[in-house]
Design an enzyme around this catalytic site. Sequence first.
Site, PDB file in Angstrom:
ATOM      1  N   ARG A  88      44.250  49.826  32.930  1.00 35.54           N
ATOM      2  CA  ARG A  88      45.153  50.703  33.650  1.00 35.54           C
ATOM      3  C   ARG A  88      46.582  50.359  33.249  1.00 35.54           C
ATOM      4  NH1 ARG A  88      46.017  48.630  39.902  1.00 35.54           N
ATOM      5  NH2 ARG A  88      47.019  46.670  39.367  1.00 35.54           N
ATOM      6  N   GLU A 146      52.266  50.942  41.278  1.00 33.73           N
ATOM      7  CA  GLU A 146      52.690  49.576  40.966  1.00 33.73           C
ATOM      8  C   GLU A 146      53.372  49.469  39.593  1.00 33.73           C
ATOM      9  OE1 GLU A 146      49.325  47.242  43.672  1.00 33.73           O
ATOM     10  OE2 GLU A 146      49.128  47.243  41.481  1.00 33.73           O
ATOM     11  N   GLU A 190      49.371  48.794  50.708  1.00 33.86           N
ATOM     12  CA  GLU A 190      48.130  48.122  50.313  1.00 33.86           C
ATOM     13  C   GLU A 190      48.170  46.661  50.736  1.00 33.86           C
ATOM     14  OE1 GLU A 190      46.902  48.182  46.243  1.00 33.86           O
ATOM     15  OE2 GLU A 190      47.526  50.254  45.917  1.00 33.86           O
ATOM     16  N   TRP A 195      40.812  39.195  41.650  1.00 32.52           N
ATOM     17  CA  TRP A 195      41.485  38.975  40.377  1.00 32.52           C
ATOM     18  C   TRP A 195      42.070  37.574  40.221  1.00 32.52           C
ATOM     19  CZ3 TRP A 195      46.155  38.042  42.507  1.00 32.52           C
ATOM     20  CH2 TRP A 195      46.490  38.757  43.666  1.00 32.52           C
ATOM     21  N   LYS A 205      35.071  45.699  41.903  1.00 31.61           N
ATOM     22  CA  LYS A 205      33.927  45.861  42.803  1.00 31.61           C
ATOM     23  C   LYS A 205      33.750  44.696  43.768  1.00 31.61           C
ATOM     24  CE  LYS A 205      30.770  44.487  39.062  1.00 31.61           C
ATOM     25  NZ  LYS A 205      31.745  44.753  37.980  1.00 31.61           N
ATOM     26  N   PHE A 206      34.380  43.559  43.474  1.00 24.32           N
ATOM     27  CA  PHE A 206      34.320  42.435  44.406  1.00 24.32           C
ATOM     28  C   PHE A 206      35.575  42.312  45.257  1.00 24.32           C
ATOM     29  CE2 PHE A 206      31.458  41.022  40.895  1.00 24.32           C
ATOM     30  CZ  PHE A 206      30.277  41.142  41.609  1.00 24.32           C
ATOM     31  N   HIS A 207      36.491  43.269  45.142  1.00 20.32           N
ATOM     32  CA  HIS A 207      37.676  43.324  46.006  1.00 20.32           C
ATOM     33  C   HIS A 207      37.245  43.880  47.361  1.00 20.32           C
ATOM     34  CE1 HIS A 207      41.606  44.421  47.551  1.00 20.32           C
ATOM     35  NE2 HIS A 207      42.204  43.920  46.488  1.00 20.32           N
TER      36      HIS A 207
END
Length: 673
Positions: free
Chosen positions: A114, A153, A312, A320, A361-363
């Site tokens: 991104r 961001e 957020e 991360w 996916k683990f956030h």
Amino acid sequence: MPETTPRGLTRLAFGGDYNPEQWPESVWQEDVRLMREAGVTMVSVGIFSWALLEPSPGRHDFGWLDRLLDLLHENGVRVDLGTPTVVPPAWFYRAHPDALPVTAEGVRYEFGSRAAICHSNADYRVAAAAITTKLAERYGDHPALAMWHVHNEYGVPVSACYCDSCAAHFRRWLATTYGTVDAVNEAWGTAFWGQRYADLDQINPPRSTPAAVNPGQALDYKRFADATMRENFVTERDILHRLSPGVPVTTNFMTALSQCDSVDYWAWGREVDIVTNDHYLITDGRRTHVNLAMAADLTRSVAGGAPWLLLEHSTSGVNWQSRNPAKAPGQMARNSLIHVARGSEGAMFFQWRQSRRGAEKFHSAMVPHGGTDTRVWREVVELGAAVGALSEIRGTRTEADVAVLWDWHSWWAQNLDWRPSVDHDARERADAFYEALYDRHLTVDFAHPEADLSRYPLVVVPALYLMTEAAGRNVKAYVENGGTLVVSYFSGIVDEHDAVHEGAYPGPLRDVLGLTVEEFSPLLPGERVGVTGPDGSELGADVWTEFVVPRGAETVLTYADGLTAGRPAVTRHRLGEGTAWYVSTRLGADGLDALLGWAVEDARLAPRADLPRDVEVVRRTGESGTYLFAVNHTGSDAKVPLEADGTELLTGERAAGRLAVPAGAVRVVRLDG
């Protein structure tokens, strides 16, 4: 004029990034049902959706977004609608590979993550303006629309590109900024090492060189990269203002010094209609709630003291960092309500539903993989009720006691190559001074060095290597008019071009501090010195010492050993109606506390008695009343003295005398009167 609060939102914002494109539409109905259960008032939509909205060049598919916005509106959920310009589609990069950024070493990034964007690229700018225009034309007056959310961001993970397009853009920026190549040569000091340019066309970005690059050039390139991102934001903002009048436009900042170091948020804060921020706890062994409070105070300051919005943060662990611990029970609520206490008009999360695929996916999320039979979901529902109970505070402002001067340009300059010591870290000093003020239960505003400081009894300068003459005059006038100033070492050294101020250190601070510095004497790793007071007490210090020569200042602490033994370590200077303190070494926590204790006395700040460590108390005031937030980060119940009786908003109970705040809990009292 655009509004400065989300349109149509009558309560505090509560919700998060909603990415329904990751799920079949059959899940959407369950989502809105759960949003009602959790008290969600707003969600952010469409931030990463360019490839879905424009699946091929010029062919658009808005059907799914039409259905989604209508569904949210029908269920009373407001929308923060994103322009998806942070991730152009794969087809765009196939057609325009030169829109991918290039590193200083000449490596071009690839598509697949991104924010891989060269912000100088003309094709990117045209495409971003086009998709923004299409969205504004279609949804500019949609009844669900609360505000616009441009990009995502800025500055993370890439701010600067070093390609040929950026080189040409940089030259144009230099021509606008300086006018002539001679002015550039003067500003950068190119007479050194024979770097003089005869024409602007000879100038490139500060790409990899065999030794340190010209520091004036490197500093200006950081300014250029920041300004280029801001140009693109302003282009999208102006399209939205024109086609969607009256709807506020924002982009999500990352003001925490632990999260983004490439953006001048003082400049960005002037361009958005609402300041919004993303904040994530950094697992580095520090007291994470102190970093959180600091980020919230910094965001509020970027907003000029006005209410802002936490757009957020995380319900629990992130994904991360090297190690991503879960939040303890109750920590989600504490984290959220600290932001509210310090000026946020709500608490939003990344994200609504936890992703099954992709890099995050683990956030953690509001709806975790385990669904509604989980601790996280139950805490989300409880927090939604709490945020709803606080809606009357909307529009009130947080009261601050002291100011800390901070400048991103100075941070950039100090971090360039070949400084006296790699161990002197501007962020570390800012963190340390903030933590010392926090532990004295003082609420902090941050301020630009040239800002009006007259309302603050105490101003602290933890690290201001770069300081303009105007900033020097500003702090001198502040002290002369009765203010108390505390300055830490290696401040006031260079001007806006990274040129050492003429004369002795510390340049524009010499007169206000009543001293000069003959020489810096940084310490080696593990080396420490003692500093002693007039009563013989000794404090420890490390990293840095200086040969200080008082020129009107009195010596308060003296170096006990090392090269500077017998020389002043901490000084105090009376000037006009005020006082200026200088600390020429890196004091530890005890030393900083003692120093700030003396400065607080000079500033006549009333001590905050009877408040335990890690119980923070913050006030918001406005037309609706005065509200006291008490947040207990400890494992023991606490008592917080009240200056007036009131009503506790989360329990509905009356509060008088001393407010009981259970271990790990938050209480918010509307004070009578």
